[in-house]
Structure formats: structure tokens, C-alpha cells
Design a protein around this motif. Structure first.
Motif, PDB file in Angstrom:
ATOM      1  N   ARG A  85       0.809  -1.223   0.000  1.00 22.46           N
ATOM      2  CA  ARG A  85       0.000   0.000   0.000  1.00 22.46           C
ATOM      3  C   ARG A  85       0.838   1.266   0.000  1.00 22.46           C
ATOM      4  O   ARG A  85       0.414   2.292  -0.467  1.00 22.46           O
ATOM      5  N   MET A  86       2.045   1.207   0.585  1.00 23.69           N
ATOM      6  CA  MET A  86       2.872   2.395   0.720  1.00 23.69           C
ATOM      7  C   MET A  86       4.348   1.999   0.617  1.00 23.69           C
ATOM      8  O   MET A  86       4.749   0.988   1.181  1.00 23.69           O
ATOM      9  N   ILE A  87       5.109   2.819  -0.105  1.00 20.16           N
ATOM     10  CA  ILE A  87       6.564   2.676  -0.144  1.00 20.16           C
ATOM     11  C   ILE A  87       7.142   3.900   0.561  1.00 20.16           C
ATOM     12  O   ILE A  87       6.700   5.024   0.312  1.00 20.16           O
ATOM     13  N   ILE A  88       8.140   3.665   1.418  1.00 20.24           N
ATOM     14  CA  ILE A  88       8.791   4.756   2.129  1.00 20.24           C
ATOM     15  C   ILE A  88      10.279   4.689   1.828  1.00 20.24           C
ATOM     16  O   ILE A  88      10.911   3.639   1.993  1.00 20.24           O
ATOM     17  N   GLU A  89      10.810   5.799   1.361  1.00 24.23           N
ATOM     18  CA  GLU A  89      12.232   5.905   1.040  1.00 24.23           C
ATOM     19  C   GLU A  89      12.873   6.883   2.019  1.00 24.23           C
ATOM     20  O   GLU A  89      12.333   7.965   2.258  1.00 24.23           O
ATOM     21  N   GLN A 104      13.575   7.841  -7.677  1.00 24.32           N
ATOM     22  CA  GLN A 104      13.993   6.529  -7.173  1.00 24.32           C
ATOM     23  C   GLN A 104      12.794   5.742  -6.655  1.00 24.32           C
ATOM     24  O   GLN A 104      12.634   4.564  -6.967  1.00 24.32           O
ATOM     25  N   ILE A 105      11.934   6.393  -5.899  1.00 28.21           N
ATOM     26  CA  ILE A 105      10.786   5.690  -5.328  1.00 28.21           C
ATOM     27  C   ILE A 105       9.755   5.343  -6.409  1.00 28.21           C
ATOM     28  O   ILE A 105       9.060   4.344  -6.316  1.00 28.21           O
ATOM     29  N   THR A 106       9.676   6.150  -7.460  1.00 23.32           N
ATOM     30  CA  THR A 106       8.726   5.840  -8.534  1.00 23.32           C
ATOM     31  C   THR A 106       9.156   4.597  -9.310  1.00 23.32           C
ATOM     32  O   THR A 106       8.306   3.869  -9.822  1.00 23.32           O
ATOM     33  N   VAL A 118       6.136   7.857   0.091  1.00 23.56           N
ATOM     34  CA  VAL A 118       6.651   8.757   1.130  1.00 23.56           C
ATOM     35  C   VAL A 118       8.165   8.807   1.015  1.00 23.56           C
ATOM     36  O   VAL A 118       8.819   7.773   0.836  1.00 23.56           O
ATOM     37  N   VAL A 119       8.712  10.006   1.113  1.00 24.39           N
ATOM     38  CA  VAL A 119      10.155  10.213   1.146  1.00 24.39           C
ATOM     39  C   VAL A 119      10.459  11.066   2.375  1.00 24.39           C
ATOM     40  O   VAL A 119       9.764  12.045   2.633  1.00 24.39           O
TER      41      VAL A 119
END
Length: 149
Positions: A85-89, A104-106, A118-119
Motif C-alpha cells: 500500500r505504501m513505499i517509504i524511502e 527513485q521511489i517511482t 513517502v520520502v
């Protein structure tokens, strides 16, 4: 280590002065204490203890593969069906959050197709909600509580 824009807590440190470590409750072990890891542990604590995120639905250092290339997402939040559901970098507090960091997160999201990105460098936190119907995203003014996602 660094003063952050996150709630402080009784972080468990270990190791030696030359090789300090910090306990990662998501991985269940001590890991090298780097500036990025300092941010990760504080941010995970913030999500779990201040934003209601279930610790059991989060993972750190999630392996991803694109062709023959191996990547690692810093943290991933899953739903109860274990769908991401969520990626955090995370970045060290000395790293400015630029478009390159967001890019990078994309890349990770091309594989995981999550609802939130989220970064954070511990000082600044950027959160956006994805809209796949019109291939856009909306920046949020805050990190949502778990009940909001």
C-alpha cells in the motif's frame, strides 16, 4: 546522532564505538547505525506509535527485481491481504529531497503499484497519494494516520 523532525524515543543502540548498531524491530535484529538507518528507525517508530500503522504489516529492506537488476525498497506497508500500500524511502538528514530522490521511489512503484509514496530525510517528509485513473498524484500536507489510508 542527528536531531530530527520526528518524535524521539528510547532507541536501542549497540555495537561498538567504531561500529555502532541499532535494533530494527521490523527485521528483529541489530543493523549498522548509519544516518539513513537513524531516520528509518525514527520514522517507523513514528508510523507505528503515532500514526497507528500495524508493525506486523510493515517490512524494511524489501527486495525487488527488475529484469536482472536487484533493488531494495527501504520500507513497505502492506494491507491485511499483504498487498503493498505504501513505499517509504529514507535519506540521511544531510541529503536534500530532490526530484532525483522522488524518481527513485517511482521506479519501485512500477513494480509494487502502491497507493502512497513517502520520502523522508528525517527533517522533511513528503507524501503523495497516487491516482492511477488519470496517471497523477497529489501531495498531502501530512503523513496520513493508518485509518485514513
Amino acid at each position: 546522532m542527528y536531531s530530527l523532525n520526528l518524535p524521539s524515543y528510547a532507541i536501542k543502540v549497540g555495537g561498538t564505538k567504531a561500529r555502532p548498531t541499532v535494533f530494527d524491530p521490523l527485521r528483529g535484529k541489530y543493523v549498522a547505525l548509519t544516518p539513513e538507518e537513524w531516520v528509518r528507525q525514527h520514522f517507523v517508530h513514528f508510523l507505528v506509535h503515532h500514526k497507528g500503522y500495524p508493525q506486523l504489516l510493515m517490512a524494511n529492506e524489501v527486495a525487488l527485481n527488475i529484469g536482472d537488476k536487484s533493488l531494495r525498497a527501504d520500507s513497505v506497508l502492506y494491507d491485511r491481504e499483504l498487498k503493498p500500500r505504501m513505499i517509504i524511502e529514507y535519506k540521511a538528514p544531510t541529503i536534500t529531497l530532490t526530484q532525483k530522490v522522488f524518481d527513485q521511489i517511482t521506479v519501485y512503484n512500477m513494480l509494487l503499484h502502491v497507493d502512497y509514496l513517502v520520502v523522508s530525510n528525517g527533517l522533511q517528509h513528503i507524501c503523495c497519494k497516487m491516482n492511477y485513473e488519470d496517471n497523477s498524484y497529489t501531495f498531502l500536507s501530512h503523513i496520513p494516520h493508518y485509518t485514513e489510508i
